[in-house]
Design a protein around this motif. Structure first.
Motif, short mmCIF file in Angstrom:
data_model
loop_
_atom_site.label_atom_id
_atom_site.label_comp_id
_atom_site.label_asym_id
_atom_site.label_seq_id
_atom_site.Cartn_x
_atom_site.Cartn_y
_atom_site.Cartn_z
N THR A 1 2.29 -23.03 -8.14
CA THR A 1 2.10 -23.84 -9.35
C THR A 1 3.10 -23.40 -10.41
O THR A 1 4.02 -22.65 -10.12
N TYR B 1 5.51 -25.64 -0.56
CA TYR B 1 5.17 -27.05 -0.44
C TYR B 1 3.66 -27.20 -0.29
O TYR B 1 3.04 -26.54 0.52
N THR B 2 3.09 -28.06 -1.09
CA THR B 2 1.67 -28.37 -0.98
C THR B 2 1.56 -29.84 -0.61
O THR B 2 2.15 -30.69 -1.30
N VAL C 1 0.48 -33.66 -0.32
CA VAL C 1 0.04 -34.55 -1.38
C VAL C 1 -1.48 -34.58 -1.48
O VAL C 1 -2.05 -34.59 -2.57
N ARG D 1 -5.29 -28.22 -6.63
CA ARG D 1 -4.64 -27.04 -7.21
C ARG D 1 -5.24 -26.63 -8.55
O ARG D 1 -5.48 -25.44 -8.76
N ARG E 1 -2.78 -31.61 -3.56
CA ARG E 1 -2.23 -31.33 -4.89
C ARG E 1 -3.28 -31.48 -5.98
O ARG E 1 -3.23 -30.79 -6.99
N ASN E 2 -4.23 -32.38 -5.81
CA ASN E 2 -5.27 -32.54 -6.82
C ASN E 2 -6.26 -31.38 -6.81
O ASN E 2 -7.02 -31.21 -7.76
#
Length: 191
Positions: free
Chosen positions: A127, A93-94, A96, A102, A99-100
């Motif tokens: 990913t 789990y990353t 929110v 990654r 997430r950008n």
């Protein structure tokens, strides 16, 4: 002393299925003898299904028989297998907010550690293979804004995990007869 899993349900089963005293059941389940007596009288724990500690490997049937013959003896909880220090396998789990970051981390790993396999990057960053390929061939929807940044600094993986993955990749490259790429030069503090 540790307690059995679901002590009240275990007490219900022991009351119904064994000839143990209330004191023995109370000592094993971590309850007061009066509470065990109230369970036996039907005043407490109505509707609770009994939980079989023998079938669930918390005690042995021989231990129950031994304690039934002598009210002074106490049941002994069997040692439970310890959980390993590793996390269970599954998706990572990353949050929110991260997430950008990654794609930036993927670009950093592809540039700095080309010996890492896609599977290792997937495991490190949580990913997909498709995202890695799109970043590699610059067809990612946000390719113009991707700036390679260290995933450890971004908080997407631990330094120890990254070091382990790089060491494993270096061993694989050496085993295959290739030359290990040099370690990347430390970056200036832009993050």
């Amino acid at each position: 002393m540790s307690l059995p899993l679901m002590p009240k349900a275990t007490a219900v089963w022991l009351i119904d299925k064994t000839g143990l005293t209330f004191d023995q059941i109370a000592a094993f389940c971590g309850m007061h003898p009066l509470e065990v007596q109230a369970i036996a009288d039907g005043e407490v724990a109505q509707g609770i299904n009994g939980y079989d500690p023998v079938a669930n490997k918390q005690i042995t049937a021989e231990d129950i028989v031994r304690c039934e013959s002598n009210p002074q003896l106490r049941l002994k909880l069997l040692p439970q297998p310890e959980m390993q220090g590793k996390k269970p396998k599954g998706g990572r789990y990353t949050p929110v907010a991260k997430r950008n970051d990654r794609p930036d981390a993927i670009a950093f790993l592809l540039r700095s550690y080309p010996q890492l396999s896609d599977a290792q990057i997937i495991k490190l960053l949580g990913t997909t293979k498709d995202t890695i390929q799109k970043i590699r061939d610059r067809s990612h929807w946000n390719a113009a804004n991707i700036k390679p940044r260290d995933p450890v600094i971004l908080g997407l993986c631990k330094q120890s995990d990254l070091n382990d993955a790089v060491a494993a990749a270096n061993e694989r490259v050496t085993r295959e007869g290739g030359a290990v790429p040099p370690a990347p030069a430390p970056e200036s503090d832009e993050a």
